[in-house]
Design an enzyme around this catalytic site. Structure first.
Site, PDB file in Angstrom:
ATOM      1  N   ASN A  42     -18.733  57.394 -12.308  1.00  0.00           N
ATOM      2  CA  ASN A  42     -18.882  55.983 -12.628  1.00  0.00           C
ATOM      3  C   ASN A  42     -18.640  55.755 -14.112  1.00  0.00           C
ATOM      4  O   ASN A  42     -18.545  56.695 -14.888  1.00  0.00           O
ATOM      5  CB  ASN A  42     -20.278  55.483 -12.231  1.00  0.00           C
ATOM      6  CG  ASN A  42     -21.374  56.106 -13.062  1.00  0.00           C
ATOM      7  OD1 ASN A  42     -21.462  57.326 -13.163  1.00  0.00           O
ATOM      8  ND2 ASN A  42     -22.208  55.296 -13.651  1.00  0.00           N
ATOM      9  N   CYS A  43     -18.530  54.500 -14.464  1.00  0.00           N
ATOM     10  CA  CYS A  43     -18.447  54.078 -15.858  1.00  0.00           C
ATOM     11  C   CYS A  43     -19.280  52.801 -15.973  1.00  0.00           C
ATOM     12  O   CYS A  43     -19.965  52.425 -15.027  1.00  0.00           O
ATOM     13  CB  CYS A  43     -17.001  53.879 -16.307  1.00  0.00           C
ATOM     14  SG  CYS A  43     -16.078  52.618 -15.408  1.00  0.00           S
ATOM     15  N   SER A  44     -19.230  52.140 -17.078  1.00  0.00           N
ATOM     16  CA  SER A  44     -20.111  50.982 -17.312  1.00  0.00           C
ATOM     17  C   SER A  44     -20.001  49.910 -16.237  1.00  0.00           C
ATOM     18  O   SER A  44     -20.998  49.450 -15.708  1.00  0.00           O
ATOM     19  CB  SER A  44     -19.810  50.362 -18.676  1.00  0.00           C
ATOM     20  OG  SER A  44     -20.112  51.289 -19.683  1.00  0.00           O
ATOM     21  N   THR A  50     -13.525  54.382 -13.534  1.00  0.00           N
ATOM     22  CA  THR A  50     -13.893  54.630 -12.143  1.00  0.00           C
ATOM     23  C   THR A  50     -12.784  54.156 -11.210  1.00  0.00           C
ATOM     24  O   THR A  50     -12.440  54.844 -10.242  1.00  0.00           O
ATOM     25  CB  THR A  50     -15.206  53.910 -11.795  1.00  0.00           C
ATOM     26  OG1 THR A  50     -16.231  54.408 -12.659  1.00  0.00           O
ATOM     27  CG2 THR A  50     -15.606  54.125 -10.360  1.00  0.00           C
TER      28      THR A  50
END
Length: 142
Positions: A42-44, A50
């Site tokens: 995941n990312c922010s 992602t």
């Protein structure tokens, strides 16, 4: 893997993630070396880094481009609960990049095809071999 740069970026820059070949190779090596483990990525906002990784995996697994684009475009709706927090991370003029316009993923896929032919072509380019790629693919298509 650590990723440098902004968390939420201009949609046209997403394809530059493909130039982070060392990082992507590390991610795919993790997937290769841990076939029976759950791997979370995941990312922010779950749509840029992602989205690129999900796109590569879905394309490798043989998903239709329509489904890849649809999956990406759902990120905006999925982020609605945390949208206020995401907006606070960005300057006002960049909030427009929080969206997940399907055309962005369509352009990314066109770039992937133009430069590498497919996700498999990209993975070969970053140093994985045919057997490794096939093993990753088989682990996702059970």
């Amino acid at each position: 893997c650590s990723w440098s740069g902004r968390y939420l970026i201009h949609p046209e820059i997403r394809r530059s993630y493909l130039h982070n070949k060392k990082q992507f190779k590390k991610v795919f090596e993790i997937l290769l070396n841990h076939p029976y483990d759950c791997t979370l990525f995941n990312c922010s906002a779950g749509k840029d880094r992602t989205g690129v990784l999900a796109c590569l995996l879905l394309d490798l697994a043989g998903c239709h481009e329509y489904d890849i684009v649809k999956d990406y475009s759902e990120s905006y709706e999925n982020n609605m609960q945390m949208m206020k927090q995401l907006e606070e991370m960005l300057p006002k003029e960049e909030e427009k990049f929080l969206g997940s316009d399907p055309r962005v993923m369509m352009r990314f896929l066109a770039y992937l095809r133009e430069q590498y032919g497919s996700s498999k072509g990209y993975l070969l380019n970053i140093g994985l071999d045919e057997d490794q790629i096939e093993e990753i693919k088989e682990n996702f298509i059970i």
